[in-house]
Design an enzyme around this catalytic site. Structure first.
Site, PDB file in Angstrom:
ATOM      1  N   HIS A  98       0.826  -1.214   0.000  1.00  0.00           N
ATOM      2  CA  HIS A  98       0.000   0.000   0.000  1.00  0.00           C
ATOM      3  C   HIS A  98       0.861   1.266   0.000  1.00  0.00           C
ATOM      4  O   HIS A  98       1.990   1.259   0.491  1.00  0.00           O
ATOM      5  CB  HIS A  98      -0.974   0.017   1.178  1.00  0.00           C
ATOM      6  CG  HIS A  98      -0.340   0.067   2.541  1.00  0.00           C
ATOM      7  ND1 HIS A  98       0.042   1.244   3.135  1.00  0.00           N
ATOM      8  CD2 HIS A  98      -0.032  -0.907   3.435  1.00  0.00           C
ATOM      9  CE1 HIS A  98       0.553   0.998   4.336  1.00  0.00           C
ATOM     10  NE2 HIS A  98       0.535  -0.308   4.538  1.00  0.00           N
ATOM     11  N   ASP A 100      -0.550   4.411   1.043  1.00  0.00           N
ATOM     12  CA  ASP A 100      -0.984   5.378   2.058  1.00  0.00           C
ATOM     13  C   ASP A 100      -0.193   5.180   3.345  1.00  0.00           C
ATOM     14  O   ASP A 100       0.343   4.092   3.595  1.00  0.00           O
ATOM     15  CB  ASP A 100      -2.494   5.269   2.316  1.00  0.00           C
ATOM     16  CG  ASP A 100      -2.941   3.877   2.770  1.00  0.00           C
ATOM     17  OD1 ASP A 100      -2.400   2.873   2.241  1.00  0.00           O
ATOM     18  OD2 ASP A 100      -3.809   3.784   3.649  1.00  0.00           O
ATOM     19  N   ASP A 132       6.688   1.257   6.345  1.00  0.00           N
ATOM     20  CA  ASP A 132       5.268   0.902   6.167  1.00  0.00           C
ATOM     21  C   ASP A 132       4.599   1.867   5.204  1.00  0.00           C
ATOM     22  O   ASP A 132       3.982   2.815   5.639  1.00  0.00           O
ATOM     23  CB  ASP A 132       4.584   0.891   7.532  1.00  0.00           C
ATOM     24  CG  ASP A 132       3.171   0.352   7.490  1.00  0.00           C
ATOM     25  OD1 ASP A 132       2.771  -0.192   6.437  1.00  0.00           O
ATOM     26  OD2 ASP A 132       2.456   0.490   8.488  1.00  0.00           O
ATOM     27  N   GLU A 166      -5.184   1.312   2.779  1.00  0.00           N
ATOM     28  CA  GLU A 166      -4.992   0.209   3.728  1.00  0.00           C
ATOM     29  C   GLU A 166      -5.107   0.636   5.182  1.00  0.00           C
ATOM     30  O   GLU A 166      -5.622  -0.107   6.010  1.00  0.00           O
ATOM     31  CB  GLU A 166      -3.619  -0.437   3.487  1.00  0.00           C
ATOM     32  CG  GLU A 166      -3.413  -1.751   4.236  1.00  0.00           C
ATOM     33  CD  GLU A 166      -2.825  -1.586   5.633  1.00  0.00           C
ATOM     34  OE1 GLU A 166      -2.794  -2.586   6.353  1.00  0.00           O
ATOM     35  OE2 GLU A 166      -2.409  -0.469   6.009  1.00  0.00           O
ATOM     36  N   GLU A 167      -4.642   1.834   5.499  1.00  0.00           N
ATOM     37  CA  GLU A 167      -4.484   2.197   6.913  1.00  0.00           C
ATOM     38  C   GLU A 167      -5.796   2.334   7.681  1.00  0.00           C
ATOM     39  O   GLU A 167      -5.788   2.367   8.912  1.00  0.00           O
ATOM     40  CB  GLU A 167      -3.665   3.488   7.040  1.00  0.00           C
ATOM     41  CG  GLU A 167      -2.222   3.369   6.549  1.00  0.00           C
ATOM     42  CD  GLU A 167      -1.353   2.480   7.426  1.00  0.00           C
ATOM     43  OE1 GLU A 167      -1.862   1.887   8.396  1.00  0.00           O
ATOM     44  OE2 GLU A 167      -0.155   2.369   7.121  1.00  0.00           O
TER      45      GLU A 167
HETATM   46 ZN   LIG Z   1       1.140  -1.063   6.324  1.00  0.00          ZN
END
Ligand SMILES: [Zn+2]
Length: 204
Positions: A98, A100, A132, A166-167
């Site tokens: 991802h 974001d 991340d 995703e977050e």
């Molecule tokens: Zn992540």
């Protein structure tokens, strides 16, 4: 099983690409891409960064010959899929991650001065999203690039995905949208570093 010499060729290409990968991750980290639906965010003020990262990643996919597809459920929140076509005789694989990130919080907490510095020193890349997970998204792309640089083709399709949302589990805008668009495979690898939530990416 691959021959040892073939494996060495690919690993050699990985080594040659190291600096380029680090620079590319650093550049991606400098793009602010906070999830606009994250609690406390003003959607209209924040939306757009995710799409910018996806377009940035699309250039990497394009550069080594992937068919690139940029598409969005919500404007400014483009997902990017890059397909490296195989010869048609093998199984297919998705590499997914991802684009974001979560908000950076108090700027004073960032030793590198900013959550978006992308600063590289010694063996770390500093900034929100380095681990991340822009690091993972681009490591997957560069893994494919290394195979191509080493002169190999694929039997099955490799589908590279950089997705939004995703977050906050907003997968309808992200990974679910890729499935609905027809991108499925025999297996998938997600480079989510969930258990390594640090603010830097180790690359040695
Ligand atoms: Zn992540």
């Amino acid at each position: 099983m691959p021959h040892q010499a073939d494996t060495e060729r690919v690993l050699g290409a990985v080594d040659e690409l190291r600096e380029e990968l680090v620079e590319t991750v650093s550049e991606a980290v400098r793009i602010e891409s906070v999830n606009p639906k994250y609690p406390g965010q003003v959607y209209e003020d924040v939306v757009g960064g995710e799409g910018e990262v996806s377009r940035f990643v699309s250039k990497v996919y394009e550069d080594f010959g992937c068919e690139v597809d940029l598409f969005a459920v919500e404007g400014g929140r483009e997902n990017c899929v890059g397909v490296w076509r195989g010869a048609g005789s093998g199984q297919s694989l998705i590499y997914n991650g991802h684009v974001d990130v979560v908000p950076p919080g108090d700027p004073a907490n960032w030793r590198s001065g900013s959550a978006w510095s992308g600063k590289v020193d010694d063996d770390r890349i500093w900034g929100r999203g380095s681990t991340d997970m822009k690091g993972g998204v681009l490591a997957q792309a560069f893994a494919a690039l290394a195979i191509r640089r080493a002169g190999f083709g694929l039997k099955g399709d490799l589908i590279l995905e950089a997705v939004v949302g995703e977050e906050v589990m907003d997968h309808e805008c992200g990974v679910t949208a890729t499935v609905k668009r027809g991108y499925t495979a025999d297996a998938a690898v997600v480079s989510e570093p969930t258990l390594l939530r640090t603010h830097s990416l180790w690359y040695r």
